[in-house]
Design an enzyme around this catalytic site. Structure first.
Site, PDB file in Angstrom:
ATOM      1  N   CYS A  40       0.762  -1.184   0.001  1.00  0.00           N
ATOM      2  CA  CYS A  40       0.145   0.015   0.196  1.00  0.00           C
ATOM      3  C   CYS A  40       0.807   1.221  -0.049  1.00  0.00           C
ATOM      4  O   CYS A  40       2.259   1.110   0.303  1.00  0.00           O
ATOM      5  CB  CYS A  40      -1.030   0.190   1.101  1.00  0.00           C
ATOM      6  SG  CYS A  40      -1.672  -1.476   1.460  1.00  0.00           S
ATOM      7  N   ARG A  72       1.621   1.678  -6.052  1.00  0.00           N
ATOM      8  CA  ARG A  72       1.709   0.907  -4.946  1.00  0.00           C
ATOM      9  C   ARG A  72       0.624  -0.228  -4.679  1.00  0.00           C
ATOM     10  O   ARG A  72       0.610  -1.025  -4.113  1.00  0.00           O
ATOM     11  CB  ARG A  72       2.172   1.321  -3.835  1.00  0.00           C
ATOM     12  CG  ARG A  72       3.846   2.130  -3.904  1.00  0.00           C
ATOM     13  CD  ARG A  72       4.122   2.801  -2.623  1.00  0.00           C
ATOM     14  NE  ARG A  72       4.152   1.914  -1.425  1.00  0.00           N
ATOM     15  CZ  ARG A  72       5.321   1.293  -1.095  1.00  0.00           C
ATOM     16  NH1 ARG A  72       6.452   1.548  -1.946  1.00  0.00           N
ATOM     17  NH2 ARG A  72       5.551   0.482  -0.372  1.00  0.00           N
ATOM     18  N   TRP A 115      -3.690  -1.728  -1.159  1.00  0.00           N
ATOM     19  CA  TRP A 115      -3.571  -3.195  -1.948  1.00  0.00           C
ATOM     20  C   TRP A 115      -4.117  -4.056  -0.927  1.00  0.00           C
ATOM     21  O   TRP A 115      -3.286  -4.698  -0.012  1.00  0.00           O
ATOM     22  CB  TRP A 115      -2.211  -3.434  -2.799  1.00  0.00           C
ATOM     23  CG  TRP A 115      -2.089  -4.491  -3.628  1.00  0.00           C
ATOM     24  CD1 TRP A 115      -2.895  -4.801  -4.706  1.00  0.00           C
ATOM     25  CD2 TRP A 115      -1.602  -5.737  -3.436  1.00  0.00           C
ATOM     26  NE1 TRP A 115      -2.522  -6.018  -5.421  1.00  0.00           N
ATOM     27  CE2 TRP A 115      -1.799  -6.644  -4.542  1.00  0.00           C
ATOM     28  CE3 TRP A 115      -0.499  -6.137  -2.515  1.00  0.00           C
ATOM     29  CZ2 TRP A 115      -1.045  -7.619  -4.570  1.00  0.00           C
ATOM     30  CZ3 TRP A 115      -0.005  -7.424  -2.466  1.00  0.00           C
ATOM     31  CH2 TRP A 115      -0.240  -8.058  -3.677  1.00  0.00           C
ATOM     32  N   ASN A 154       0.683  -0.297   6.409  1.00  0.00           N
ATOM     33  CA  ASN A 154       1.106  -1.124   4.925  1.00  0.00           C
ATOM     34  C   ASN A 154       1.836  -2.374   5.605  1.00  0.00           C
ATOM     35  O   ASN A 154       2.703  -2.018   6.432  1.00  0.00           O
ATOM     36  CB  ASN A 154       1.860  -0.478   4.271  1.00  0.00           C
ATOM     37  CG  ASN A 154       2.731  -1.115   2.943  1.00  0.00           C
ATOM     38  OD1 ASN A 154       1.909  -1.985   2.643  1.00  0.00           O
ATOM     39  ND2 ASN A 154       3.793  -0.949   2.676  1.00  0.00           N
ATOM     40  N   GLY A 155       1.193  -3.414   5.420  1.00  0.00           N
ATOM     41  CA  GLY A 155       1.983  -4.752   6.074  1.00  0.00           C
ATOM     42  C   GLY A 155       0.807  -5.583   6.308  1.00  0.00           C
ATOM     43  O   GLY A 155      -0.334  -5.465   5.795  1.00  0.00           O
ATOM     44  N   GLU A 179      10.678 -14.823 -19.094  1.00  0.00           N
ATOM     45  CA  GLU A 179      10.392 -13.511 -18.808  1.00  0.00           C
ATOM     46  C   GLU A 179       9.408 -12.930 -19.877  1.00  0.00           C
ATOM     47  O   GLU A 179       8.615 -12.228 -19.589  1.00  0.00           O
ATOM     48  CB  GLU A 179      11.626 -12.628 -18.699  1.00  0.00           C
ATOM     49  CG  GLU A 179      11.548 -11.230 -18.853  1.00  0.00           C
ATOM     50  CD  GLU A 179      10.789 -10.644 -17.580  1.00  0.00           C
ATOM     51  OE1 GLU A 179      10.484 -11.319 -16.714  1.00  0.00           O
ATOM     52  OE2 GLU A 179      10.349  -9.468 -17.728  1.00  0.00           O
ATOM     53  N   LYS A 204       5.814 -11.287 -19.190  1.00  0.00           N
ATOM     54  CA  LYS A 204       5.546  -9.826 -19.534  1.00  0.00           C
ATOM     55  C   LYS A 204       4.167  -9.896 -20.094  1.00  0.00           C
ATOM     56  O   LYS A 204       3.399  -8.987 -20.054  1.00  0.00           O
ATOM     57  CB  LYS A 204       6.620  -8.997 -20.703  1.00  0.00           C
ATOM     58  CG  LYS A 204       7.824  -8.733 -19.572  1.00  0.00           C
ATOM     59  CD  LYS A 204       7.663  -7.207 -19.220  1.00  0.00           C
ATOM     60  CE  LYS A 204       7.884  -7.223 -17.738  1.00  0.00           C
ATOM     61  NZ  LYS A 204       8.069  -8.270 -16.803  1.00  0.00           N
ATOM     62  N   GLU A 250       1.273 -10.683 -17.729  1.00  0.00           N
ATOM     63  CA  GLU A 250       0.771  -9.374 -16.805  1.00  0.00           C
ATOM     64  C   GLU A 250       0.336  -8.063 -17.346  1.00  0.00           C
ATOM     65  O   GLU A 250      -0.296  -7.497 -16.710  1.00  0.00           O
ATOM     66  CB  GLU A 250       2.114  -9.499 -15.711  1.00  0.00           C
ATOM     67  CG  GLU A 250       3.353  -8.693 -16.257  1.00  0.00           C
ATOM     68  CD  GLU A 250       4.256  -8.483 -15.359  1.00  0.00           C
ATOM     69  OE1 GLU A 250       3.939  -8.129 -14.029  1.00  0.00           O
ATOM     70  OE2 GLU A 250       5.491  -8.384 -15.767  1.00  0.00           O
ATOM     71  N   HIS A 284       8.965 -32.631 -25.108  1.00  0.00           N
ATOM     72  CA  HIS A 284       8.355 -33.613 -24.251  1.00  0.00           C
ATOM     73  C   HIS A 284       6.907 -33.101 -23.574  1.00  0.00           C
ATOM     74  O   HIS A 284       6.660 -33.232 -22.280  1.00  0.00           O
ATOM     75  CB  HIS A 284       9.522 -33.002 -22.748  1.00  0.00           C
ATOM     76  CG  HIS A 284      11.016 -33.773 -23.132  1.00  0.00           C
ATOM     77  ND1 HIS A 284      11.241 -35.223 -23.239  1.00  0.00           N
ATOM     78  CD2 HIS A 284      12.006 -33.244 -23.423  1.00  0.00           C
ATOM     79  CE1 HIS A 284      12.430 -35.204 -23.582  1.00  0.00           C
ATOM     80  NE2 HIS A 284      12.995 -34.002 -23.658  1.00  0.00           N
ATOM     81  N   LYS A 323       3.130  -3.085  -7.736  1.00  0.00           N
ATOM     82  CA  LYS A 323       4.659  -2.707  -8.236  1.00  0.00           C
ATOM     83  C   LYS A 323       5.557  -3.551  -7.242  1.00  0.00           C
ATOM     84  O   LYS A 323       6.606  -4.049  -7.590  1.00  0.00           O
ATOM     85  CB  LYS A 323       5.064  -1.254  -7.820  1.00  0.00           C
ATOM     86  CG  LYS A 323       6.480  -1.091  -8.480  1.00  0.00           C
ATOM     87  CD  LYS A 323       6.681  -1.445  -9.706  1.00  0.00           C
ATOM     88  CE  LYS A 323       7.978  -1.323 -10.231  1.00  0.00           C
ATOM     89  NZ  LYS A 323       8.473  -2.190 -11.449  1.00  0.00           N
TER      90      LYS A 323
HETATM   91  C1  AGP Z   1       7.562  -8.331 -12.917  1.00  0.00           C
HETATM   92  O1  AGP Z   1       7.331  -7.586 -13.998  1.00  0.00           O
HETATM   93  C2  AGP Z   1       6.783  -8.143 -11.683  1.00  0.00           C
HETATM   94  N1  AGP Z   1       5.811  -6.796 -11.462  1.00  0.00           N
HETATM   95  C3  AGP Z   1       6.934  -8.964 -10.561  1.00  0.00           C
HETATM   96  O2  AGP Z   1       7.278 -10.240 -10.872  1.00  0.00           O
HETATM   97  C4  AGP Z   1       8.216  -8.431  -9.845  1.00  0.00           C
HETATM   98  O3  AGP Z   1       9.269  -8.835 -10.747  1.00  0.00           O
HETATM   99  C5  AGP Z   1       8.421  -9.230  -8.584  1.00  0.00           C
HETATM  100  O4  AGP Z   1       7.214  -8.949  -7.721  1.00  0.00           O
HETATM  101  C6  AGP Z   1       9.938  -8.887  -7.810  1.00  0.00           C
HETATM  102  O5  AGP Z   1       9.764  -7.408  -7.431  1.00  0.00           O
HETATM  103  P1  AGP Z   1      11.365  -6.993  -6.827  1.00  0.00           P
HETATM  104  O6  AGP Z   1      12.181  -7.021  -8.026  1.00  0.00           O
HETATM  105  O7  AGP Z   1      10.720  -5.412  -6.461  1.00  0.00           O
HETATM  106  O8  AGP Z   1      11.401  -7.993  -5.650  1.00  0.00           O
END
Ligand code: AGP
Length: 607
Positions: free
Chosen positions: A2, A30, A79, A105-106, A480, A484, A487, A503, A602
């Site tokens: 958050c 966030r 969040w 936050n937490g 990766e 991308k 997400e 396989h 994020k």
């Molecule tokens: C990647 O595009 C995502 N947003 C997510 O997988 C991110 O890489 C992951 O949460 C790790 O975050 P960090 O690098 O801040 O630890």
């Protein structure tokens, strides 16, 4: 995760609420499922509050009064972790008497037994959240002094928090506390701003104090009290860095600024004549590093994929056995670790709970802990023994792009550093240093494909499944690339080692299931060509990422995006960029919110 803001003006600021809201908006990436504020209104002598579900704009629509005598103010953008996304569950939360108000936050891990005990003592709860427990706990200990009550209450809390608290009966102050969730205080000329990260304070001041775990600070218009003297630090970002600079989205801005971010990651770190890397953040552990016999990389999401590529680099050029774990797995399996193992964490935000958990587990075992981190002063940076900052600048888009290529660049620098402590020759070290210095220019060339990649995205925008394949250094990039696309555009995508296709995954292939094949002219090129032909034999469409000058590939695939020739270990830094752009353009073509994709945040500061 958050976003939290606490704002207190040193003199009467009739726009304090507007100032707080503007600061909160810079934290919206966030978490953005609901938001709210609470403020001490000096004229009405009460605490006023508003909350709303949805983006902060929804909260603004509900603010009919300017609350010109509001000071201090606490604000929150959520969040959701515990409790549905509802107005009632939006922060700030208060106690029974509406005296204590707080934003958090937490995660409070022991909130259920605490809530049961407090209910037994007559406290009435109105939300489903864990956070509300803190307000009632402070109420239980409140005897007129807010910070005293907060300190007593926190002694009962297990879990993580970044917290800002105000009180009707002890007004004119904000009490802030931190345990694992980031919190800093901006020391402005006319105000203090408590926030979850620098983006919220940079418009007011670059002078900040980062709170450490366990610290509780009391802020009044006159001063700022904390347990011990701390030197303010300087935020290294400029405000425009945290804005879009004319791009339609943060994600595109951050993809396009990768020549600069890689330049910044390399700056001052290449010693050409000695073929080595200079990494100041490792000076304190230089000798111990020369004795390390294995490395366990730990990270999450995109950072984990960077780690997978780092494994190939470290084993090939530094001759160090390396394995890679998800942060969420590392501390629950029984990793075989000993004193000659270093745990290397990679994290853009430096606040990912699963990655932090791994650091704490490694420290329990007295292992050396290292961090590759982008956010200066973040928890990973402060809890590891040593590390290397990315210096990639703020990454606001939820999808990690420039952070990834910076992580790969720093991993190459670390490989050079460790390799030259071992058998890596001067000549090879100089070659790697030279190739690294050419990266920004090569990245610029790859970015010139942007329009072409946008066209390819338009051509494939109605497909609902994609396979991504690569081998060796580009196997992690296949993973990766799939992440991308998933997400950002919510399209199903699978990333696979190309050799694995036969396989099972090849059963997916038909003319409706296109494949991205990462096939640079490297040591596994022919193997990749065979895999591509297996796909073509089943009428699958193939988009290839290939090396400039490869004319053969054009004869067997449907589309080609070229990248410059470089060392095999550095190809991931180039091959990932077309995949970032493809995901971006597919997301835009499908009308997705590419900067704030649904269900994501994020930085995931909860387990
Ligand atoms: C990647 O595009 C995502 N947003 C997510 O997988 C991110 O890489 C992951 O949460 C790790 O975050 P960090 O690098 O801040 O630890």
């Amino acid at each position: 995760m958050c976003g939290i803001v606490g704002y207190i003006s040193k003199k009467d600021n009739p726009n304090s609420l507007r100032t707080g809201i503007e600061a909160l908006k810079r934290l919206e990436y966030r978490g953005y499922d609901s938001s709210g504020f609470a403020a001490w209104d000096r004229n009405k002598k009460e605490i006023v509050s508003q909350k709303a579900v949805g983006r902060i704009a929804e909260l603004e629509k509900k603010i009919t009064d300017n609350y010109i005598s509001a000071n201090p103010i606490i604000l929150h953008t959520r969040w959701a972790t515990t409790g549905e996304v509802t107005e009632k569950n939006a922060h700030p939360h208060c106690d029974c008497k509406k005296n204590i108000w707080l934003a958090h936050n937490g995660i409070i891990e022991n909130y259920k037994p605490l809530k049961a005990q407090l209910e037994k003592e007559g406290h009435k709860f109105v939300t489903e959240t864990d956070t509300e427990v803190i307000a009632h706990l402070i109420e239980k200990f409140f005897q007129g002094n807010l910070e005293e009550a907060v300190k007593k209450a926190l002694a009962y809390i297990k879990g993580t928090y970044g917290l800002v608290v105000i009180s009707k009966e002890d007004p004119n102050k904000i009490v802030a506390a931190r345990s694992s969730s980031p919190l800093l205080v901006g020391l402005g000329e006319n105000e203090y701003i408590v926030a979850s990260d620098p983006s919220a304070v940079i418009a007011h001041t670059k002078k900040v104090i980062y709170l450490d775990d366990g610290e509780v600070v009391t802020i009044t218009p006159e001063n700022f009290l904390m347990g011990r003297e701390k030197e303010p630090e300087e935020i290294e970002w400029e405000i425009e860095d945290a804005q879009k600079s004319g791009y339609p989205h943060f994600m595109l801005k951050e993809i396009m600024e990768q020549p600069e971010s890689i330049e910044n990651s390399l700056r001052g770190r290449l010693i050409f004549e000695e073929g080595r890397a200079k990494l100041g953040g490792l000076n304190s552990v230089r000798d111990k590093l020369s004795q390390i016999e294995r490395i366990n990389i730990v990270a999450c999401g995109t950072a984990y994929y960077a780690g997978l590529a780092g494994e190939y680099m470290l084993e090939e050029y530094a001759n160090i056995p390396t394995e890679v774990d998800f942060g969420s797995e590392f501390r629950y399996r029984k990793p075989v670790l000993n004193k000659t193992t270093a745990v290397l964490t990679i994290s853009q935000s430096g606040e990912t709970a699963d990655t932090l958990g791994a650091i704490r587990e490694a420290k329990e075992k007295d292992l050396m802990t290292l961090g590759i981190v982008n956010v200066v002063g973040s928890t990973v940076a402060r809890e590891t023994d040593a590390g290397v900052y990315n210096h990639a600048g703020p990454e606001i888009g939820v999808a990690s792009t420039k952070a990834l290529t910076s992580q790969l660049t720093v991993l190459a620098l670390l490989t050079l550093f460790l390799g030259r402590q071992r058998q890596l020759s001067l000549v090879m070290g100089q070659r790697i240093a030279k190739e690294l210095s050419l990266l920004p220019g090569m990245v610029k060339k790859v970015l010139e494909n942007n329009k072409k990649i946008e066209e390819i995205a338009k051509k494939y925008k109605d497909y609902n499944n994609f396979l991504y394949i690569g081998r060796k250094y580009n196997f992690p990039i296949a993973l990766e690339g799939a992440l991308k696309l998933k997400e950002i555009s919510y399209i199903h995508a699978e990333g696979y080692g190309a050799g694995e296709m036969k396989h099972g995954p090849i059963a997916l292939i038909d003319e409706k299931f296109p494949t991205f094949a990462i096939v640079p002219s490297d040591s596994v090129y022919q193997k990749m060509i065979s895999n591509i032909e297996e796909i073509k034999a089943r009428r699958g469409k193939v988009i290839a990422i290939a090396t400039e000058g490869d004319e053969e590939i054009k004869k067997i695939v449907d589309d080609v995006i070229y990248i410059p020739k470089t060392l095999e270990m550095l190809t991931p830094i180039l091959s990932v960029i077309p995949l970032q752009l493809f995901a971006y353009h597919m997301g835009v073509a499908r009308g997705c919110d590419v900067d704030k994709p649904r269900n994501l945040a994020k930085s995931v500061t909860v387990e």
